[in-house]
Design a protein around this motif. Structure first.
Motif, PDB file in Angstrom:
ATOM      1  N   GLY A   8       0.777  -1.228   0.000  1.00 47.26           N
ATOM      2  CA  GLY A   8       0.000   0.000   0.000  1.00 47.26           C
ATOM      3  C   GLY A   8       0.805   1.272   0.000  1.00 47.26           C
ATOM      4  N   SER A  17      -3.972  10.802   0.889  1.00 48.64           N
ATOM      5  CA  SER A  17      -4.211   9.677   1.784  1.00 48.64           C
ATOM      6  C   SER A  17      -3.633   8.392   1.199  1.00 48.64           C
ATOM      7  CB  SER A  17      -5.718   9.481   1.999  1.00 48.64           C
ATOM      8  OG  SER A  17      -6.311  10.620   2.560  1.00 48.64           O
ATOM      9  N   ARG A  19      -3.580   3.949   2.364  1.00 46.42           N
ATOM     10  CA  ARG A  19      -3.878   2.903   3.337  1.00 46.42           C
ATOM     11  C   ARG A  19      -2.866   1.784   3.181  1.00 46.42           C
ATOM     12  NH1 ARG A  19      -9.031  -1.145   4.426  1.00 46.42           N
ATOM     13  NH2 ARG A  19      -8.209  -2.220   2.598  1.00 46.42           N
ATOM     14  N   SER A  21      -1.448  -1.949   4.348  1.00 47.85           N
ATOM     15  CA  SER A  21      -1.930  -3.234   4.834  1.00 47.85           C
ATOM     16  C   SER A  21      -0.756  -4.095   5.243  1.00 47.85           C
ATOM     17  CB  SER A  21      -2.720  -3.968   3.740  1.00 47.85           C
ATOM     18  OG  SER A  21      -3.844  -3.225   3.339  1.00 47.85           O
ATOM     19  N   PHE A  66      -4.047   9.490  11.393  1.00 49.45           N
ATOM     20  CA  PHE A  66      -3.846   8.077  11.100  1.00 49.45           C
ATOM     21  C   PHE A  66      -4.792   7.235  11.962  1.00 49.45           C
ATOM     22  CE2 PHE A  66       0.923   8.209   9.723  1.00 49.45           C
ATOM     23  CZ  PHE A  66       0.630   9.233   8.828  1.00 49.45           C
ATOM     24  N   THR A  67      -5.222   6.112  11.398  1.00 53.04           N
ATOM     25  CA  THR A  67      -6.054   5.171  12.136  1.00 53.04           C
ATOM     26  C   THR A  67      -5.549   3.758  11.901  1.00 53.04           C
ATOM     27  OG1 THR A  67      -8.000   6.598  11.888  1.00 53.04           O
ATOM     28  CG2 THR A  67      -8.380   4.302  12.512  1.00 53.04           C
ATOM     29  N   SER A  69      -6.204  -0.307  12.442  1.00 50.92           N
ATOM     30  CA  SER A  69      -7.302  -1.238  12.660  1.00 50.92           C
ATOM     31  C   SER A  69      -6.823  -2.641  12.324  1.00 50.92           C
ATOM     32  CB  SER A  69      -8.512  -0.866  11.801  1.00 50.92           C
ATOM     33  OG  SER A  69      -8.193  -0.918  10.430  1.00 50.92           O
ATOM     34  N   TYR A  78      -4.257  -2.754   9.366  1.00 56.73           N
ATOM     35  CA  TYR A  78      -4.258  -1.653   8.424  1.00 56.73           C
ATOM     36  C   TYR A  78      -3.791  -0.369   9.096  1.00 56.73           C
ATOM     37  CZ  TYR A  78      -7.410  -4.891   6.051  1.00 56.73           C
ATOM     38  OH  TYR A  78      -7.970  -6.005   5.471  1.00 56.73           O
ATOM     39  N   GLN A  80      -4.637   3.495   8.065  1.00 58.97           N
ATOM     40  CA  GLN A  80      -5.234   4.498   7.191  1.00 58.97           C
ATOM     41  C   GLN A  80      -4.593   5.831   7.509  1.00 58.97           C
ATOM     42  OE1 GLN A  80      -7.857   4.193   4.682  1.00 58.97           O
ATOM     43  NE2 GLN A  80      -6.879   6.165   4.252  1.00 58.97           N
ATOM     44  N   MET A  81      -4.055   6.474   6.490  1.00 61.59           N
ATOM     45  CA  MET A  81      -3.330   7.721   6.688  1.00 61.59           C
ATOM     46  C   MET A  81      -3.984   8.832   5.874  1.00 61.59           C
ATOM     47  SD  MET A  81       0.598   6.290   6.580  1.00 61.59           S
ATOM     48  CE  MET A  81       0.521   5.843   4.843  1.00 61.59           C
ATOM     49  N   HIS A  82      -4.340   9.908   6.548  1.00 62.38           N
ATOM     50  CA  HIS A  82      -4.932  11.076   5.897  1.00 62.38           C
ATOM     51  C   HIS A  82      -4.055  12.295   6.161  1.00 62.38           C
ATOM     52  CE1 HIS A  82      -8.590   8.981   4.855  1.00 62.38           C
ATOM     53  NE2 HIS A  82      -8.828   8.660   6.119  1.00 62.38           N
TER      54      HIS A  82
END
Length: 115
Positions: A8, A17, A19, A21, A66-67, A69, A78, A80-82
């Motif tokens: 990713g 953004s 994401r 993995s 960032f999140t 999960s 994962y 997730q980067m914004h």
């Protein structure tokens, strides 16, 4: 032993953004999972972590952007980067630690944020 494969990463403009993995070769149900990063000339740092119970923690520099999960059924975690900025440029590594204290790392995926 656990093999971790990240994917990713890539090149993105500032404000964009991505994401990431991380797929594990076996169950991660009971494992702590983390994302670390290492920029050129800097030490590897923890970006985000998630416990087996789902408790998360983040580096101050990525909080709110960032999140992390996990999907235990897919043995995958994962990130997730914004709102990415050039300071987020680094090689991102997946990490896991099992209940016996054994630690495993992925090979890393490059994230490059252009200004």
């Amino acid at each position: 032993q656990v093999q971790l494969v990240e994917s990713g990463g890539g090149l993105v403009q500032a404000g964009g953004s991505l994401r990431l993995s991380c797929a594990a070769s076996r169950s991660i149900l009971s494992n702590f999972m983390g994302w670390y990063r290492q920029a050129p000339g800097k030490q590897r740092e923890l970006v985000a972590g998630i416990t087996a119970g789902g408790f998360t923690n983040y580096a101050d520099s990525v909080k709110g952007r960032f999140t992390i999960s996990r999907d235990n059924a897919k043995n995958t975690v994962y990130l997730q980067m914004h709102s990415l900025n050039p300071e987020d440029t680094a090689v991102y590594y997946c990490n896991t630690k099992n209940g016996y204290g054994s630690v495993y790392w992925g090979q890393g995926t490059q994230v490059t944020v252009s200004s």
